[in-house]
Design an enzyme around this catalytic site. Structure first.
Site, mmCIF file in Angstrom:
data_model
loop_
_atom_site.group_PDB
_atom_site.id
_atom_site.type_symbol
_atom_site.label_atom_id
_atom_site.label_comp_id
_atom_site.label_asym_id
_atom_site.label_seq_id
_atom_site.Cartn_x
_atom_site.Cartn_y
_atom_site.Cartn_z
ATOM 1 N N SER A 121 0.809 -1.224 0.000
ATOM 2 C CA SER A 121 0.000 0.000 0.000
ATOM 3 C C SER A 121 0.843 1.276 0.000
ATOM 4 O O SER A 121 0.518 2.208 -0.751
ATOM 5 C CB SER A 121 -0.972 -0.005 1.186
ATOM 6 O OG SER A 121 -1.895 -1.031 1.001
ATOM 7 N N LYS B 236 -9.307 -5.667 10.381
ATOM 8 C CA LYS B 236 -10.445 -5.209 9.565
ATOM 9 C C LYS B 236 -11.813 -5.402 10.213
ATOM 10 O O LYS B 236 -12.710 -4.602 10.036
ATOM 11 C CB LYS B 236 -10.462 -5.964 8.228
ATOM 12 C CG LYS B 236 -9.446 -5.517 7.240
ATOM 13 C CD LYS B 236 -9.667 -6.272 5.931
ATOM 14 C CE LYS B 236 -8.582 -5.954 4.958
ATOM 15 N NZ LYS B 236 -8.879 -6.430 3.615
ATOM 16 N N ALA C 172 -12.241 -13.075 3.059
ATOM 17 C CA ALA C 172 -12.045 -12.663 1.665
ATOM 18 C C ALA C 172 -13.329 -12.871 0.858
ATOM 19 O O ALA C 172 -13.719 -12.007 0.071
ATOM 20 C CB ALA C 172 -10.893 -13.449 1.047
ATOM 21 N N ARG D 157 -14.143 -26.073 2.074
ATOM 22 C CA ARG D 157 -13.695 -27.311 2.726
ATOM 23 C C ARG D 157 -14.636 -27.648 3.881
ATOM 24 O O ARG D 157 -15.090 -28.782 4.027
ATOM 25 C CB ARG D 157 -12.252 -27.075 3.218
ATOM 26 C CG ARG D 157 -11.571 -28.245 3.816
ATOM 27 C CD ARG D 157 -10.142 -27.891 4.138
ATOM 28 N NE ARG D 157 -10.028 -26.772 5.082
ATOM 29 C CZ ARG D 157 -8.875 -26.268 5.503
ATOM 30 N NH1 ARG D 157 -7.733 -26.742 5.068
ATOM 31 N NH2 ARG D 157 -8.859 -25.272 6.366
ATOM 32 N N THR D 158 -14.950 -26.636 4.694
ATOM 33 C CA THR D 158 -15.938 -26.825 5.772
ATOM 34 C C THR D 158 -17.271 -26.314 5.231
ATOM 35 O O THR D 158 -17.518 -25.103 5.188
ATOM 36 C CB THR D 158 -15.518 -26.016 7.026
ATOM 37 O OG1 THR D 158 -14.138 -26.262 7.275
ATOM 38 C CG2 THR D 158 -16.357 -26.368 8.238
ATOM 39 N N TYR E 112 -1.726 -12.599 -4.524
ATOM 40 C CA TYR E 112 -0.795 -12.171 -5.558
ATOM 41 C C TYR E 112 0.612 -12.354 -5.018
ATOM 42 O O TYR E 112 0.831 -12.446 -3.818
ATOM 43 C CB TYR E 112 -1.008 -10.689 -5.942
ATOM 44 C CG TYR E 112 -0.743 -9.768 -4.786
ATOM 45 C CD1 TYR E 112 -1.761 -9.429 -3.918
ATOM 46 C CD2 TYR E 112 0.541 -9.271 -4.536
ATOM 47 C CE1 TYR E 112 -1.524 -8.623 -2.827
ATOM 48 C CE2 TYR E 112 0.786 -8.464 -3.447
ATOM 49 C CZ TYR E 112 -0.249 -8.134 -2.597
ATOM 50 O OH TYR E 112 -0.006 -7.353 -1.512
HETATM 51 P P1 ATR Z 1 -10.294 -15.168 7.170
HETATM 52 O O1 ATR Z 1 -11.702 -15.316 7.625
HETATM 53 O O2 ATR Z 1 -9.435 -14.376 8.061
HETATM 54 O O3 ATR Z 1 -10.201 -14.776 5.722
HETATM 55 P P2 ATR Z 1 -10.083 -17.969 7.537
HETATM 56 O O4 ATR Z 1 -11.169 -17.943 8.532
HETATM 57 O O5 ATR Z 1 -8.822 -18.718 7.834
HETATM 58 O O6 ATR Z 1 -9.563 -16.553 7.162
HETATM 59 O O7 ATR Z 1 -10.741 -18.493 6.164
HETATM 60 C C1 ATR Z 1 -10.003 -18.777 5.081
HETATM 61 C C2 ATR Z 1 -10.750 -19.682 4.114
HETATM 62 O O8 ATR Z 1 -9.753 -20.450 3.445
HETATM 63 C C3 ATR Z 1 -11.689 -20.690 4.738
HETATM 64 O O9 ATR Z 1 -12.765 -20.870 3.856
HETATM 65 C C4 ATR Z 1 -10.851 -21.962 4.813
HETATM 66 O O10 ATR Z 1 -11.570 -23.174 4.792
HETATM 67 P P3 ATR Z 1 -12.204 -23.771 6.144
HETATM 68 O O11 ATR Z 1 -13.390 -22.945 6.443
HETATM 69 O O12 ATR Z 1 -12.500 -25.165 5.801
HETATM 70 O O13 ATR Z 1 -11.123 -23.641 7.183
HETATM 71 C C5 ATR Z 1 -10.070 -21.832 3.548
HETATM 72 N N1 ATR Z 1 -8.828 -22.617 3.549
HETATM 73 C C6 ATR Z 1 -7.699 -22.352 4.222
HETATM 74 N N2 ATR Z 1 -6.756 -23.261 3.942
HETATM 75 C C7 ATR Z 1 -7.308 -24.135 3.042
HETATM 76 C C8 ATR Z 1 -6.826 -25.286 2.346
HETATM 77 N N3 ATR Z 1 -5.600 -25.728 2.534
HETATM 78 N N4 ATR Z 1 -7.677 -25.902 1.499
HETATM 79 C C9 ATR Z 1 -8.928 -25.446 1.304
HETATM 80 N N5 ATR Z 1 -9.433 -24.352 1.933
HETATM 81 C C10 ATR Z 1 -8.633 -23.706 2.791
#
Ligand code: ATR
Length: 277
Positions: A22, A71, A136, A156-157, A221
């Protein structure tokens, strides 16, 4: 921060912040438009960031960007919060009004949409797959729905994808879909909104949803292709993008809030790409 600071000071607050692009982007904007401003990165304390940011404004700071992990936690110091920031549940831009009121806004979603539009990557009614259900994704769903796209969200979840679907369904056409049910579906655009890249990983999706004309966009990125970008190229997508355009556009929208000028994106992209080579 006890001394009076430059009246044209802007900053980004995060922790850690050393990686932030930034300052480069905003200082480039200032140079481009000959503005007497300076933009710095501040590593805020995880416990006292609210005090530190308030102090920044009391000492003359005009505006700030907020990044991870603050944030979602910055709402208490704002006097006015925009609708889009409320909907995203996150604030990335602060502006001081009348020397006392702090406005909280979010330019991430509109920055993302602007990048897609500038590159001709979406049209209304397109089917868009978002992978991931964290911060995101939350930031981009609303502008995409408002634009008129059909959103499919997977994660994934799965429960978290379902939660976001319920939260956003009042704004447009959004469905959640399990990863195992993705195969053979046709998406115009696939967005990686997971944080997998941080762990040098990638979300596992069936490769047959990636076709030659499928647009693949990683919100991450870096200097090189991300794991997701490599995966999409391996399965022959000819249109693979990273999040650098989104980064510049969210900065441009913050800059517009502060200075009422919308900066030149192409020039900034050229500058930044050369800088991070
Ligand atoms: P934030 O809310 O701060 O952006 P987060 O809660 O860690 O970060 O969420 C990141 C997202 O990336 C989640 O959807 C997470 O999936 P889960 O909800 O199953 O945890 C996903 N994510 C992170 N690592 C992953 C991986 N190796 N494969 C697939 N999804 C992943």
């Amino acid at each position: 921060m006890s001394n009076k600071i430059n009246k044209n000071l802007y900053a980004v607050f995060g922790n850690p912040i050393y990686h932030s692009k930034s300052p480069d982007i905003h200082n480039f904007f200032y140079k481009l438009y000959n503005l007497n401003c300076n933009y710095i990165a501040i590593n805020a304390s995880k416990n006292f960031f609210l005090n530190e940011i308030s102090l920044f404004f009391k000492n003359g700071g005009k505006g700030a960007n907020i990044t991870l992990p603050f944030k979602e936690k910055i709402f208490p110091i704002c006097d006015i919060i925009t609708e889009r920031a409320k909907i995203a549940g996150a604030i990335n831009t602060l502006k001081l009004y009348n020397k006392k009121f702090i406005l909280g806004d979010n330019t991430d979603g509109i920055g993302f949409l602007s990048d897609l539009l500038q590159n001709n990557l979406i049209k209304r009614k397109n089917n868009i797959l978002i992978i991931g259900a964290g911060g995101a994704s939350r930031g981009i769903i609303y502008p995409l729905l408002k634009f008129g796209c059909n959103i499919f969200i997977t994660n994934r979840t799965f429960e978290k994808a379902k939660f976001l679907m319920k939260k956003f369904k009042k704004f447009g056409n959004i469905k959640c879909i399990k990863i195992k049910n993705l195969k053979n579906n046709k998406f115009h655009l696939i967005i990686n909104a997971t944080s997998a890249e941080i762990k040098n990983d990638l979300p596992l999706i069936p490769s047959n949803i990636i076709k030659k004309k499928t647009i693949c966009y990683d919100m991450f990125y870096g200097n090189e292709d991300t794991n997701f970008m490599k995966f999409c190229k391996k399965y022959k997508s000819e249109k693979v993008y990273n999040g650098i355009g989104m980064l510049i556009n969210q900065a441009a929208h913050s800059f517009f809030i502060w200075n009422k000028i919308f900066p030149d994106i192409k020039k900034t992209l050229f500058f930044l790409k050369n800088k991070i080579k």
